[in-house]
Design a protein around this motif. Sequence first.
Motif, PDB file in Angstrom:
ATOM      1  N   SER A 213       0.833  -1.205   0.000  1.00 48.13           N
ATOM      2  CA  SER A 213       0.000   0.000   0.000  1.00 48.13           C
ATOM      3  C   SER A 213       0.866   1.252   0.000  1.00 48.13           C
ATOM      4  O   SER A 213       2.080   1.191   0.136  1.00 48.13           O
ATOM      5  CB  SER A 213      -0.916   0.006   1.230  1.00 48.13           C
ATOM      6  N   PHE A 214       0.206   2.386  -0.136  1.00 48.99           N
ATOM      7  CA  PHE A 214       0.870   3.681   0.001  1.00 48.99           C
ATOM      8  C   PHE A 214      -0.145   4.665   0.533  1.00 48.99           C
ATOM      9  O   PHE A 214      -1.356   4.414   0.525  1.00 48.99           O
ATOM     10  CB  PHE A 214       1.444   4.159  -1.347  1.00 48.99           C
ATOM     11  N   GLY A 215       0.337   5.795   0.985  1.00 49.32           N
ATOM     12  CA  GLY A 215      -0.562   6.820   1.508  1.00 49.32           C
ATOM     13  C   GLY A 215       0.214   7.818   2.341  1.00 49.32           C
ATOM     14  O   GLY A 215       1.417   7.984   2.170  1.00 49.32           O
ATOM     15  N   SER A 216      -0.483   8.471   3.286  1.00 48.73           N
ATOM     16  CA  SER A 216       0.151   9.467   4.146  1.00 48.73           C
ATOM     17  C   SER A 216      -0.448   9.424   5.537  1.00 48.73           C
ATOM     18  O   SER A 216      -1.655   9.170   5.705  1.00 48.73           O
ATOM     19  CB  SER A 216      -0.030  10.877   3.580  1.00 48.73           C
ATOM     20  N   ASN A 217       0.403   9.668   6.524  1.00 50.71           N
ATOM     21  CA  ASN A 217      -0.066   9.927   7.877  1.00 50.71           C
ATOM     22  C   ASN A 217      -0.125  11.440   8.053  1.00 50.71           C
ATOM     23  O   ASN A 217       0.892  12.123   7.920  1.00 50.71           O
ATOM     24  CB  ASN A 217       0.884   9.317   8.907  1.00 50.71           C
ATOM     25  N   LEU A 218      -1.304  11.948   8.325  1.00 50.53           N
ATOM     26  CA  LEU A 218      -1.499  13.378   8.531  1.00 50.53           C
ATOM     27  C   LEU A 218      -1.526  13.624  10.039  1.00 50.53           C
ATOM     28  O   LEU A 218      -2.427  13.163  10.746  1.00 50.53           O
ATOM     29  CB  LEU A 218      -2.798  13.836   7.880  1.00 50.53           C
TER      30      LEU A 218
END
Length: 252
Positions: A213-218
């Motif tokens: 997976s990929f993404g961001s922690n905000l």
Amino acid sequence: MASDQGARVTAAVLIIGDEILSGRTQDTNLRDIARYLGVHGVDVAEVRIVPDVIDEIATALNHLRGRYDYVVTTGGIGPTHDDITADAVAFAFGVELYEHPDILKMMQAKYELTPARRRMARIPTGGGLVQNPVNGPPGFTIGNVFVLAGVPQIMRGMLEDVGHRLKGGAVTVSRTVRVLGSGEGVIAAPLEAVAKAHPGMSLGSYPFFSPESFGSNLVLRGRDPDEVEATVGELIAALQAAGIANVAEVEG
């Protein structure tokens, strides 16, 4: 010295040692200091790494201690010729070093007092001790400066004698919203809009990638727990309104 519980209280960390600059030793103390001070309502606002050079240590220390509420130094308080932090701190404050009788007494009970070991008994005139519950002599404090060991285990032990001396501000609250399957290009606009609506808070994006997976922690950080709570909801709603479906608050 700042002591208003609603105000931001700040610290700088001064990491001392040629071995850090050369890459021979990896610093882990900054992480532990920042976490420890944060629990006490003190934000690390600047970090510097300086070599084992008295003038450079003193110049950096004088700048930092005048700019921030506290300064924590690590490294350079051992028994060898290149352990010159005590000399540099005394030079920065314009005072002399002296052999602290309590340190001498403690060391006499354990070791033969060689000239090298006596170096570790020296602290600046007007300073006090920072206890070392792990091994060896204590660190010291003078003014708004805490001088700690560079060895991580010993440094962490010394930190425990620092917290009760701090006049911290409001503790920062941190919350994390995780977005999966969307890149920062999609996240940027709603994140910026929410950040602009809450200028007293810090909102940052920290992307991650893995084979699955990929993404961001905000990460949202602020001193008003109610505002942080409300902003988490606003951010999730803004992301969903932008068509980002896989978004939720997570621990950490």
